[in-house]
Design an enzyme around this catalytic site. Sequence first.
Site, PDB file in Angstrom:
ATOM      1  N   ASP A 510       0.813  -1.161  -0.124  1.00 32.28           N
ATOM      2  CA  ASP A 510       0.018  -0.083  -0.062  1.00 32.28           C
ATOM      3  C   ASP A 510       0.949   1.273   0.038  1.00 32.28           C
ATOM      4  OD1 ASP A 510      -2.838   0.928   0.407  1.00 32.28           O
ATOM      5  OD2 ASP A 510      -1.674   2.098   1.909  1.00 32.28           O
ATOM      6  N   ASN A 518      -2.373  12.660  -3.314  1.00 29.45           N
ATOM      7  CA  ASN A 518      -3.339  13.228  -4.427  1.00 29.45           C
ATOM      8  C   ASN A 518      -4.067  14.493  -4.368  1.00 29.45           C
ATOM      9  OD1 ASN A 518      -3.773  11.514  -6.649  1.00 29.45           O
ATOM     10  ND2 ASN A 518      -5.311  10.137  -5.813  1.00 29.45           N
ATOM     11  N   ASP A 527      -1.385   9.508 -10.555  1.00 27.86           N
ATOM     12  CA  ASP A 527      -1.374   8.352 -11.503  1.00 27.86           C
ATOM     13  C   ASP A 527       0.045   8.396 -11.637  1.00 27.86           C
ATOM     14  OD1 ASP A 527      -4.027   8.648 -11.405  1.00 27.86           O
ATOM     15  OD2 ASP A 527      -4.317   9.559 -13.250  1.00 27.86           O
ATOM     16  N   GLU A 554      -4.715   2.291  -4.582  1.00 31.56           N
ATOM     17  CA  GLU A 554      -3.208   2.463  -4.279  1.00 31.56           C
ATOM     18  C   GLU A 554      -2.719   1.245  -3.790  1.00 31.56           C
ATOM     19  OE1 GLU A 554      -5.198   4.262  -0.598  1.00 31.56           O
ATOM     20  OE2 GLU A 554      -5.479   4.041  -2.614  1.00 31.56           O
TER      21      GLU A 554
END
Length: 638
Positions: A510, A518, A527, A554
């Site tokens: 993770d 983000n 991304d 993620e």
Amino acid sequence: MVRENPSGVSPKHSLTRRALRLAILRIGLVSLSAGGISYYVNSTSIEREVTGQLLLSTEQSLQRESLPFQEIKELQQNFLNEFAETLARPGTKATLVDDFQQIFYRHEDGSYTQRPQLFEGQPLADGRRFARMSATYAPDVVPDDDVKARFALSYLLSHKYGSSTKGRLFNFYGVVPEKGFPIYQDADIAKVFTYSGPEALKLETYEFYARGFGTLGNDTLFTRMYWDFSNNAWMTTIATADVADASGKHQILACVDVLLDQLMNRIAKPAMQGAYSSLFIADGEGTLIYHPSAMEQVKSSAGEASIRSLKLTQDYPLLEVASVLPPGQAQIVQTQDNIVAMGLIPGTPWVLAVHYPRSLMTPAIFDNLFIVVVLGLLTLLVEVFILRSILQKQVAIPLFRLIQATRRLGVGNERPYLERLPTRSPDEIGELARAFAKMAERVQDAQAHLELKVQDRTAELEEANRQLYELSTIDGLTGIANRRRFDEALISEWRRGVRADTVLSLMLIDVDHFKRYNDHYGHQAGDDCLRSVARTLKDHALRAGDLAARYGGEEFVLITTTGVGRALDHAQAVCLAMESLALPHAMSPFGVVTVSIGLAVMPFTQEGAVSDLLKQADQALYSAKARGRNQVVLAGPW
């Protein structure tokens, strides 16, 4: 001057005249018989060819038209899974309630909509933007924290899935049973729907709402088509609810409105020239979605017109077959006027029927019949002249050889039988033999060319199937294996490990504080970050059996077949490699992008299942996060 008749036979009764009379009689009988047989053979052959083409083209259309609906069902299921997983995380509800306060605005009548300018792209205080997202919530149920959390989460996920499918889907929205829904689309519903007056929104009267929340299961449903005047287009709603709890209550309903215009345009142009198509629901009544001669009735009836209500008696036989059609497989139904190929579009309740009028076959049948009759007459007339002018030896043997060559034409690739043909004869038989030899050469060459072409087409199809499979197992964002490929590989490695009595290890990875990343750097940077993580994992998939895949959001996974020591070293190397990339992360206590890894290793000498391995890895990942992140935690008794 009178010529003598040495035979003494009257011209009326000469052998020539009798042979001609018999030949003419035979011409008539053979022509009639050949015509009858030709008519039957041609009609049967043409009908068989039409049927084959109908089946092939219809099945291709069924598979093609099912693809967007398969995507919608998968997206809705992913939406529901993510919705349930997010609500189950500790501490999430309070965050979502806070999101509700930031996003929504309460009106005087008790209803809620998104705050002004959010739909136009104005950011929240924390920088998040939700352009093209609007929402409305009924005022008759005062939202408590649970409703607020679910409504806020539906808003966030509807934006995520709606924006990711922009250009492919018309919209995406999640409906809560308390009669509220956020939606991602071009129109702002907060400016359209009200809760008072004759045009007041009564969500419970909508088919997708009543059916979606009216059952305990979570099967995907398709509403009847309806005419949307705001878009001036035919539409249907596809909805999937979560599984109801013990009290029979649902928490969320994932919906997509589908524009049917493009589907209708494609259906209106079947592959076979002269044919026409219809599309209806397999509900016993044949509720019409598209029929070239009944669209005005469909529109005027608000999508309730059916084959039975319009008394389309020529299509009644289709209704008897529709209820037992296997998805994706076409069947032929013979009606009085048409040959119909029909099949159920996979993943939908819709039946596609391609109608080929029998009248289209009549000209071809009679054209072939005319050719056969004319050729028969000409052939028999030539035979009359042959009887008078050519000796048996000059005709019978060469013709026999031609017959043998004809029978062997196209059987195998050897051609020694052509050498026995009388190609050197200077008369018509020789000419016929030479022409036949040239034709035989062309036929053999054409057959060889056709075989090569079939091989090429087969190879192209196999390659296309391979590429299609790869596309369906590759994550579109990161370029590594997706969840589907991971699930297949995990089961495959598990079974191989059981047979070989080896060890299987699984890393659940993770990205630390990715939401903050983000929010701070933007979705494009997020991304790019995920792609960097994917490349790092791919570089550490060192062995032939290793597989790096995106697990979702993620989260990533890495399958290896190494023991505990090497697996732990391997996981720590991945963790260190990610930190060594030094991707800046201002919102992380480490200053760079890092990952937390939950490692699970299971020897196949102990009892267990694939789900146990995943559960152990997930628990280990949870421990890694709880201990401060940027580290590896090994699950189990090691």
